[in-house]
Design a protein around this motif. Structure first.
Motif, short mmCIF file in Angstrom:
data_model
loop_
_atom_site.label_atom_id
_atom_site.label_comp_id
_atom_site.label_asym_id
_atom_site.label_seq_id
_atom_site.Cartn_x
_atom_site.Cartn_y
_atom_site.Cartn_z
N TYR A 117 -12.75 2.05 5.84
CA TYR A 117 -12.69 1.00 4.59
C TYR A 117 -11.82 0.24 5.18
O TYR A 117 -11.97 -1.05 5.55
N MET A 118 -10.81 -0.14 5.94
CA MET A 118 -10.27 -0.31 6.12
C MET A 118 -10.05 -1.55 7.63
O MET A 118 -9.90 -2.98 6.85
N SER B 149 -12.85 -3.64 6.59
CA SER B 149 -12.45 -5.13 6.26
C SER B 149 -11.37 -6.28 6.96
O SER B 149 -11.68 -7.19 7.26
N SER B 150 -10.89 -5.59 8.09
CA SER B 150 -9.98 -6.68 8.96
C SER B 150 -11.05 -7.23 9.58
O SER B 150 -10.79 -8.29 10.11
N THR C 60 -3.90 -6.01 5.91
CA THR C 60 -5.10 -5.32 6.13
C THR C 60 -4.62 -3.77 7.19
O THR C 60 -4.19 -3.41 6.98
N LEU D 51 1.00 -1.28 -0.22
CA LEU D 51 0.14 -0.13 -0.11
C LEU D 51 0.91 0.98 -0.32
O LEU D 51 0.68 1.97 -0.64
N ILE E 65 -10.03 5.81 4.30
CA ILE E 65 -9.31 5.24 3.29
C ILE E 65 -9.68 3.77 4.71
O ILE E 65 -9.29 2.91 4.96
N SER F 63 -2.10 -2.78 6.09
CA SER F 63 -1.88 -1.31 5.08
C SER F 63 -2.50 -0.14 5.59
O SER F 63 -2.25 1.07 5.60
N ILE F 64 -2.93 -0.32 7.28
CA ILE F 64 -3.21 1.19 7.89
C ILE F 64 -2.32 1.44 8.54
O ILE F 64 -2.22 2.45 8.68
N GLY G 257 -16.25 -1.56 2.97
CA GLY G 257 -14.79 -2.07 4.05
C GLY G 257 -15.73 -4.02 4.34
O GLY G 257 -14.55 -4.41 4.48
#
Length: 462
Positions: A281-282, A285-286, A162, A31, A278, A165-166, A342
Motif C-alpha cells: 500500500y505504502m 502511495s509514495s 510515507t 506510524l 501494508i 512510514s515504510i 496505495g
C-alpha cells in the motif's frame, strides 16, 4: 492553464525538499506509535487494553482544545523567525523527548504510576505533534500562491511522510522479533529505535527551519478573536464542504488501519503477510506522486481528488469478496487491491492539502486575513475525530459479531470484519465523492480570486 515552466511562483527543489524533509521523521514516529504502542503497552508493559483505549480517547478530547489553540496562536504570532517557524522550532525538543519517553518507561514502574507515565507520554506526543503539524501545514500554504505549485509542495511532503512510514514498518518487524527473545530485548530495541527517531526528526526539522523563509507581510494579518476565526472557517462554503467530506472519507479510511492485521490473520489466514500488504500500500502511495502532478494539470485538482476517493472506495470495497474466494485468490486479491488503494492514497495525499490551501485564499479574499493556522487546525481536528469515532465503533461491532481472539473465526465474524474493512469505506468514499462534485473552487475561480488579491496588494503598496 499555466504552463509549469512559466509559473512565476514556481518553487525551487531546494525549498520543496526542505519543506518535505521533516515528513520522513514525523511519518516514522506517527506510524510506529500508531501500529505498535498498543501492543507494547498490553504485551510488554502489561497495561489493560481498556486503559490504553481510555488514554487514546482522552487524547482525542484534548485535540479539540489543542488543535484550534495552536492554529489560532500561530496565526497571531509575530516573531523575527516568522509566525510558523518559531512554533515548528518549539516542537523539536518536546517531540523527541516525549517519543523516547513513551517507548522507555522505567522497568521499576508498575500499576498506576506506569499508567500515568504512558498517559502523559501518549497525550504529550500528540500535543507536541500538533505544535509541529498545524504550523507546518500552514507554512506550506504560504510558500506559494500558485494553484499547481502547492500540489508539488504537498506531494513531496506526502512522499516523505510515507517513506518514514515504510521505515516504521521495518522497525515494527525488529520489535516483533525482539518479542521472541525477552521483555528486556523489546525494551532495549524500542529505546534504541526511539533515540534514532528523535535525532533524525530533530535534524530534519532544524534543516527545514534554516532553509525556509516566511512572508513578513502575512504577520499581523489576523484581527479575529478565536471564536470569530473558526466561525469564518465554518462560514466559508468551500471549507465547510471539505470539512464534511474529510470527515466522511476519514471515517472510512480509519477502519483500514484498525483492521488490516485482523483481515490478514482471520480472513486471509496468513498474519505474517500483514507488513507486506501494508508495504504494498505504502510504496505506490509514495512513488506515484510524480504521476499525479501532471494529471492534476490536465484534468484539474478537483476532478483528481474525486477520482482518488472513488478508486480508494472501490479498492477497499473489493476486500468484501475475501471470505468467499479460495486461499490463493485471497492473497492475490489482498495484495492487488492494496496496491490500487496505495495509488489512490498518493493522489489524495498530494491533492487534498493543495485544495485546502486554495480555500484559505478565498478566506483572504472575503476577510482580508491570513488564517492558515485556524484552517489547518480545523482540517487536522476533523481527521483525528473521524479516527476516534471509528476506534470506538469497531470494537463493539466485532464483539457483537462473536469475535474470539486467537481463534479461527466463524463466517459471520469474517463477514463483519470485511464489511467494516471493505463495504463501509466504499460507502463513505462514494458519498464523499458525490458531495465533492459540488465544489466550485476550481483553477479558473482560484485565478480570479488571486487576481483580485494581487490587485488589492498592488494598490495598497502603491
Amino acid at each position: 492553464m499555466t504552463d509549469a515552466k512559466q509559473d512565476p511562483h514556481r518553487l525551487s527543489w531546494s525549498v520543496i525538499s526542505a519543506y518535505g524533509a521533516p515528513g520522513l521523521g514525523v511519518g516514522y514516529m506517527y506510524l510506529l506509535l500508531g501500529l505498535y504502542i498498543m501492543k507494547f503497552s498490553t504485551d510488554v508493559l502489561l497495561i489493560a487494553p481498556i486503559i490504553m483505549s481510555t488514554i487514546f480517547g482522552i487524547s482525542r478530547l484534548w485535540d479539540a482544545v489543542s488543535d484550534p489553540l495552536v492554529g489560532y496562536l500561530s496565526d497571531k504570532t509575530q516573531h523575527s523567525l516568522g509566525r510558523r517557524r518559531i512554533w515548528i522550532a518549539a516542537s523539536v525538543i518536546p517531540i523527541g523527548l516525549i517519543f523516547v519517553m513513551v517507548f522507555s518507561p522505567p522497568a521499576s514502574l508498575t500499576g498506576w504510576p506506569l499508567t500515568i507515565w504512558m498517559g502523559v507520554g501518549v497525550i504529550g506526543f500528540y500535543s507536541a505533534m500538533t505544535i509541529f503539524i498545524v504550523p507546518h501545514m500552514s507554512l506550506g500554504a504560504e510558500l506559494t500562491p500558485s494553484y499547481h505549485e502547492r500540489s508539488r509542495l504537498y506531494g513531496l511532503r506526502h512522499a516523505a511522510f510515507t517513506g518514514g512510514s515504510i521505515l516504521a514498518l521495518i522497525s515494527m518487524q525488529l520489535l516483533i522479533q525482539a518479542e521472541q527473545e525477552s521483555e528486556a530485548a523489546v525494551r532495549e530495541t524500542a529505546f534504541e529505535l526511539s533515540i534514532f527517531a528523535a535525532i533524525l526528526t530533530a535534524g530534519l526539522i532544524i534543516f527545514a527551519i534554516t532553509r525556509l523563509r516566511e512572508r513578513p507581510d502575512f504577520q499581523g494579518r489576523v484581527t479575529s478573536k478565536p471564536f470569530s476565526a473558526f466561525r469564518d472557517v465554518w462560514q466559508n462554503p468551500h471549507a465547510r464542504l471539505v470539512l464534511i467530506v474529510t470527515f466522511i472519507e476519514n471515517i472510512g479510511s480509519a477502519v483500514i488501519g484498525l483492521l488490516t492485521l485482523y483481515v490478514a490473520q482471520y480472513v486471509v489466514g496468513h498474519p505474517i503477510l500483514a507488513p507486506a500488504v501494508i508495504l504494498t500500500y505504502m510504496v505506490p502511495s509514495s512513488l506515484s506522486v510524480p504521476l499525479w502532478l501532471p494529471l492534476s494539470r490536465r484534468f484539474g485538482k478537483v476532478n483528481l481528488w474525486i477520482f482518488s476517493m472513488i478508486l480508494t472506495g472501490l479498492s477497499f470495497g473489493g476486500m468484501f469478496a475475501l471470505p468467499f474466494v479460495d486461499e490463493n485468490m485471497k492473497i492475490v486479491l489482498f495484495f492487488g487491491l492494496a496496491f490500487f488503494a496505495g495509488l489512490a492514497a498518493g493522489c489524495g495525499g498530494t491533492i487534498a492539502p493543495s485544495i485546502q490551501s486554495d480555500i484559505i485564499d478565498y478566506d483572504e479574499y472575503k476577510t482580508g486575513e491570513r488564517k492558515e493556522g485556524s484552517y489547518f487546525a480545523a482540517f487536522n481536528f476533523v481527521y483525528k475525530s473521524a479516527i476516534g469515532v471509528m476506534t470506538v465503533i469497531t470494537g463493539p461491532v466485532l464483539q457483537f459479531a462473536g469475535y474470539q481472539p486467537n481463534q479461527e473465526q466463524t463466517m459471520f465474524v469474517q463477514i463483519a470484519i470485511v464489511t467494516l474493512y471493505g463495504l463501509f469505506p466504499l460507502v463513505c468514499y462514494l458519498i464523499g465523492a458525490a458531495m465533492f462534485r459540488r465544489f466550485t473552487l476550481d483553477e479558473a475561480e482560484h485565478a480570479r480570486i488571486r487576481a483580485a488579491l494581487d490587485a488589492k496588494a498592488a494598490a495598497t503598496t502603491g
